[in-house]
Design a protein around this motif. Structure first.
Motif, mmCIF file in Angstrom:
data_model
loop_
_atom_site.group_PDB
_atom_site.id
_atom_site.type_symbol
_atom_site.label_atom_id
_atom_site.label_comp_id
_atom_site.label_asym_id
_atom_site.label_seq_id
_atom_site.Cartn_x
_atom_site.Cartn_y
_atom_site.Cartn_z
ATOM 1 N N ARG A 1 0.863 -1.178 0.000
ATOM 2 C CA ARG A 1 0.000 0.000 0.000
ATOM 3 C C ARG A 1 0.897 1.224 0.000
ATOM 4 O O ARG A 1 1.738 1.376 0.872
ATOM 5 N N MET B 1 -17.632 -8.811 -3.716
ATOM 6 C CA MET B 1 -17.441 -7.744 -2.731
ATOM 7 C C MET B 1 -18.597 -7.710 -1.754
ATOM 8 O O MET B 1 -19.759 -7.822 -2.158
ATOM 9 N N GLN C 1 -20.817 -5.577 1.246
ATOM 10 C CA GLN C 1 -21.423 -4.237 1.215
ATOM 11 C C GLN C 1 -20.403 -3.145 1.545
ATOM 12 O O GLN C 1 -20.386 -2.102 0.900
ATOM 13 N N ALA C 2 -19.552 -3.379 2.522
ATOM 14 C CA ALA C 2 -18.547 -2.376 2.902
ATOM 15 C C ALA C 2 -17.568 -2.120 1.757
ATOM 16 O O ALA C 2 -17.201 -0.969 1.483
ATOM 17 N N GLU C 3 -17.161 -3.169 1.073
ATOM 18 C CA GLU C 3 -16.250 -3.014 -0.069
ATOM 19 C C GLU C 3 -16.929 -2.272 -1.215
ATOM 20 O O GLU C 3 -16.310 -1.432 -1.871
ATOM 21 N N GLN C 4 -18.204 -2.565 -1.433
ATOM 22 C CA GLN C 4 -18.944 -1.856 -2.478
ATOM 23 C C GLN C 4 -19.025 -0.362 -2.161
ATOM 24 O O GLN C 4 -18.904 0.476 -3.050
ATOM 25 N N GLN C 5 -19.190 -0.026 -0.892
ATOM 26 C CA GLN C 5 -19.220 1.380 -0.486
ATOM 27 C C GLN C 5 -17.855 2.029 -0.680
ATOM 28 O O GLN C 5 -17.770 3.201 -1.061
ATOM 29 N N GLN C 6 -16.786 1.293 -0.454
ATOM 30 C CA GLN C 6 -15.440 1.821 -0.687
ATOM 31 C C GLN C 6 -15.232 2.120 -2.177
ATOM 32 O O GLN C 6 -14.650 3.139 -2.531
ATOM 33 N N VAL C 7 -15.699 1.228 -3.023
ATOM 34 C CA VAL C 7 -15.583 1.449 -4.465
ATOM 35 C C VAL C 7 -16.389 2.689 -4.857
ATOM 36 O O VAL C 7 -15.920 3.538 -5.631
ATOM 37 N N SER C 8 -17.567 2.826 -4.304
ATOM 38 C CA SER C 8 -18.395 3.998 -4.579
ATOM 39 C C SER C 8 -17.678 5.289 -4.195
ATOM 40 O O SER C 8 -17.659 6.262 -4.952
ATOM 41 N N ALA C 9 -17.070 5.296 -3.022
ATOM 42 C CA ALA C 9 -16.328 6.480 -2.572
ATOM 43 C C ALA C 9 -15.114 6.739 -3.463
ATOM 44 O O ALA C 9 -14.795 7.888 -3.785
ATOM 45 N N ALA C 10 -14.448 5.691 -3.895
ATOM 46 C CA ALA C 10 -13.271 5.842 -4.751
ATOM 47 C C ALA C 10 -13.660 6.417 -6.114
ATOM 48 O O ALA C 10 -12.904 7.190 -6.707
#
Length: 144
Positions: free
Chosen positions: A4, A124, A126-135
């Motif tokens: 990272r 993914m 739900q939390a990962e989907q939200q991260q993608v949305s934010a990205a």
């Protein structure tokens, strides 16, 4: 990315790899119909924003006028785009989608985006989907 990092050069390299892989994945799921990425970009912009001139499209996508002209000529020849005179200025030619152009976009969206949507739902939480949305919000800033 195994390490990272926030180094802009590393992020740019990884982003290019990921976006390229996503594009290839979507293209493999979409009907081929031999449409270039430039042509697809033109079709999508006309669909989203309505009629435009070649100069408008070149400016919006930051590509050469001549490149857009070549792509538009192929789209017109295939019946995916039509050209009409601008009633306010008869020297200007406006480009718009034909029904065939709209159909092609719908087929590509359904096949490509549908495939990616299935992968998102399957791989993914739900939390990962939200991260993608934010990205995505941040990534859009790169192209504005």
């Amino acid at each position: 990315m195994s390490n990272r990092t926030s180094d802009p050069a590393d992020l740019a390299d990884e982003l290019q790899d990921v976006v390229g892989a996503l594009v290839r994945r979507m293209r493999s799921a979409s009907p081929s119909r031999e449409v270039s990425l430039t042509q697809v970009s033109i079709l999508k912009r006309l669909d989203r924003e309505g009629t435009a001139t070649v100069a408008d499209l070149a400016r919006a996508d930051k590509i050469r006028h001549q490149s857009v002209n070549v792509a538009v000529a192929a789209l017109i020849e295939r019946g995916l785009v039509h050209k009409t005179a601008d009633t306010a200025d008869l020297r200007r030619k406006l480009l718009g989608l034909t029904d065939a152009g709209r159909t092609l976009l719908a087929e590509r969206r359904e096949a490509g985006s549908g495939h990616i949507a299935e992968l998102i739902a399957d791989r993914m939480d739900q939390a990962e989907q939200q991260q993608v949305s934010a990205a995505l919000v941040l990534l859009r800033r790169l192209i504005e």
